[in-house]
Design a protein around this motif. Structure first.
Motif, PDB file in Angstrom:
ATOM      1  N   VAL A   1       2.277  -0.177   8.947  1.00 43.86           N
ATOM      2  CA  VAL A   1       1.969  -0.767   7.639  1.00 43.86           C
ATOM      3  C   VAL A   1       1.749   0.276   6.544  1.00 43.86           C
TER       4      VAL A   1
ATOM      5  N   VAL B   1      -6.002   6.750   1.207  1.00 40.35           N
ATOM      6  CA  VAL B   1      -5.665   5.338   1.435  1.00 40.35           C
ATOM      7  C   VAL B   1      -6.769   4.642   2.233  1.00 40.35           C
ATOM      8  N   GLY B   2      -7.569   5.410   2.937  1.00 38.17           N
ATOM      9  CA  GLY B   2      -8.572   4.840   3.845  1.00 38.17           C
ATOM     10  C   GLY B   2      -9.531   3.889   3.158  1.00 38.17           C
ATOM     11  N   THR B   3      -9.884   2.834   3.871  1.00 34.81           N
ATOM     12  CA  THR B   3     -10.956   1.956   3.392  1.00 34.81           C
ATOM     13  C   THR B   3     -11.889   1.712   4.574  1.00 34.81           C
TER      14      THR B   3
ATOM     15  N   THR C   1       0.828  -1.213   0.000  1.00 33.54           N
ATOM     16  CA  THR C   1       0.000   0.000   0.000  1.00 33.54           C
ATOM     17  C   THR C   1       0.859   1.259   0.000  1.00 33.54           C
TER      18      THR C   1
ATOM     19  N   HIS D   1      -0.885  12.519  13.213  1.00 36.13           N
ATOM     20  CA  HIS D   1      -1.542  11.391  13.894  1.00 36.13           C
ATOM     21  C   HIS D   1      -2.657  11.928  14.774  1.00 36.13           C
ATOM     22  N   SER D   2      -3.200  11.075  15.604  1.00 35.04           N
ATOM     23  CA  SER D   2      -4.406  11.476  16.346  1.00 35.04           C
ATOM     24  C   SER D   2      -4.133  12.552  17.398  1.00 35.04           C
TER      25      SER D   2
ATOM     26  N   THR E   1      -2.494  -1.592  -5.025  1.00 41.50           N
ATOM     27  CA  THR E   1      -1.911  -2.426  -3.967  1.00 41.50           C
ATOM     28  C   THR E   1      -1.929  -3.905  -4.363  1.00 41.50           C
TER      29      THR E   1
ATOM     30  N   LEU F   1     -12.610  12.279   7.434  1.00 41.56           N
ATOM     31  CA  LEU F   1     -11.589  13.001   8.213  1.00 41.56           C
ATOM     32  C   LEU F   1     -11.081  14.237   7.476  1.00 41.56           C
TER      33      LEU F   1
ATOM     34  N   ALA G   1      -4.281   8.213   5.643  1.00 46.00           N
ATOM     35  CA  ALA G   1      -4.339   6.775   5.948  1.00 46.00           C
ATOM     36  C   ALA G   1      -4.656   6.622   7.423  1.00 46.00           C
ATOM     37  N   ALA G   2      -5.888   6.967   7.797  1.00 46.51           N
ATOM     38  CA  ALA G   2      -6.270   6.970   9.211  1.00 46.51           C
ATOM     39  C   ALA G   2      -7.397   5.982   9.507  1.00 46.51           C
ATOM     40  N   GLY G   3      -8.174   5.638   8.490  1.00 50.47           N
ATOM     41  CA  GLY G   3      -9.323   4.755   8.751  1.00 50.47           C
ATOM     42  C   GLY G   3     -10.449   5.503   9.453  1.00 50.47           C
ATOM     43  N   ARG G   4     -10.632   6.787   9.110  1.00 49.32           N
ATOM     44  CA  ARG G   4     -11.691   7.621   9.714  1.00 49.32           C
ATOM     45  C   ARG G   4     -12.503   8.267   8.593  1.00 49.32           C
TER      46      ARG G   4
ATOM     47  N   ARG H   1       0.311   7.092  11.149  1.00 47.92           N
ATOM     48  CA  ARG H   1       1.708   6.716  11.427  1.00 47.92           C
ATOM     49  C   ARG H   1       1.842   5.225  11.727  1.00 47.92           C
ATOM     50  N   SER H   2       0.960   4.407  11.139  1.00 45.21           N
ATOM     51  CA  SER H   2       1.038   2.968  11.417  1.00 45.21           C
ATOM     52  C   SER H   2       2.284   2.381  10.761  1.00 45.21           C
TER      53      SER H   2
END
Ligand code: NAP
Length: 299
Positions: free
Chosen positions: A174, A234-236, A146, A194-195, A271, A219, A213-216, A171-172
């Motif tokens: 992955v 990038v979020g899904t 990714t 980051h958060s 990806t 956002l 790329a936060a998954g929110r 900031r993960s």
């Protein structure tokens, strides 16, 4: 021709994914001609339906590229030891060239221990901390697909990053961290949010490129970007009705930002294609190191 909505270029990943898939297919044909059939192993331990759907989509794409795909389904109640044994065996198995440990994992297992068991030369999704460490010091390693997909997408649309400001939200290990390393290696000036960063617009509005790329869901809105900003989403996130959306509020960003990658059809499609390309690259590298070992042993 690239689609434009308002002033916003739609950065579709599909044409690039097709090109990468084609390259993986050509490379796997060459390897086959040399008597080496590239094989990807995907280790799964969940009963989550969407994960199984995703793994089947990798299997289909691998099939189209002439790459073998071995799905090792251990069930949602697999123990850490069983998973560790499987990963150790696959790492030592010469007919397997790439390994993915698919998330989510059973709650009781330690992910850090398991990803550390994937042989670095088969770690085609950059999960082993050794791969991240190698990336950090500029050594040869597979980046998480990714993270590489974001960089390839920017390259494909000829969006320069050298000497420009890139804000990465997330900031993960992955996505956000490896991506920031890849961007640094391309001479971008990278800000990682980051958060606990506070007001995101403080970092994202002045940026030339923003990767979220936060998954929110929702956002990043139109208030977080300027007319020069290129946004890679990038979020899904799966909504209650089953539809897939990113982290970007598409309606408010479209027409404001210079570019936006869609979800679905953006980073995700690239990806999957890169996982296949990494598998043939891994097979090629392993065949070379095998030749090296053979020639060394004759000296
Ligand atoms: P993750 O491990 O949950 O990390 C999320 C990151 O976002 C964390 O660093 C977190 O900050 C940050 N964050 C959360 N809320 C935030 C906020 N309000 N403001 C700023 N930062 C915030 O997720 P991940 O594995 O990196 O995945 C991120 C997203 O990408 C997910 O939607 C995932 O599904 C998607 N993804 C897509 C692909 C693909 O192929 N398209 C592949 C992998 C992941 P803290 O560190 O402070 O908690």
């Amino acid at each position: 021709m690239t689609a434009v909505q308002g002033n916003t270029e739609v950065l579709s990943g599909k044409p690039l994914a097709a090109l990468i898939q084609q390259r993986a297919q050509q490379e796997s044909t060459l390897l086959d001609d040399e008597g080496l059939h590239p094989v990807l192993a995907v280790v799964v331990a969940t009963d989550d339906e969407s994960t199984h759907w995703y793994v089947r989509s990798i299997e289909r794409a691998a099939g189209r590229a002439g790459i073998g795909c071995r799905i090792v389904d251990l069930g949602h109640d697999a123990t850490e030891q069983v998973m560790a044994n499987v990963l150790t065996d696959l790492s030592a198995e010469p007919t397997v060239h790439g390994i993915i440990l698919q998330t989510p994992l059973p709650a009781a297992v330690r992910p850090d221990r398991l990803v550390g068991l994937i042989a670095p030369d088969k770690d085609i999704d950059g999960a082993n901390p050794l791969s991240l460490g190698r990336l950090a010091v500029g050594q040869l390693a597979f980046a998480p697909a990714t993270a590489r997909a974001v960089v390839e997408l920017l390259d494909h649309f000829q969006i320069p990053v050298a000497g420009r400001n890139v804000a990465v939200v997330g900031r993960s290990a992955v996505v956000g961290k490896p991506l920031s390393l890849l961007l640094l290696a391309k001479d971008a000036t990278v800000t990682v949010c980051h958060s606990k960063s506070g007001a995101l617009e403080h970092y994202t509005r002045p940026a030339d490129v923003v990767v979220v790329a936060a998954g929110r869901t929702g956002l990043l809105t139109g208030n977080h970007v300027s007319e020069k900003t290129v946004v890679i989403d990038v979020g899904t996130n799966v909504l209650a009705d089953g539809s897939l959306v990113g982290d970007v509020d598409e309606a408010s960003v479209t027409g404001v930002a210079a570019g936006l990658s869609p979800v679905p059809g953006g980073v995700g499609s690239v990806t999957t294609a890169l996982l296949l390309l990494h598998t043939v690259e891994a097979a090629r590298q392993q065949s070379h190191s095998g030749l090296l070992a053979a020639s060394t042993s004759r000296i």
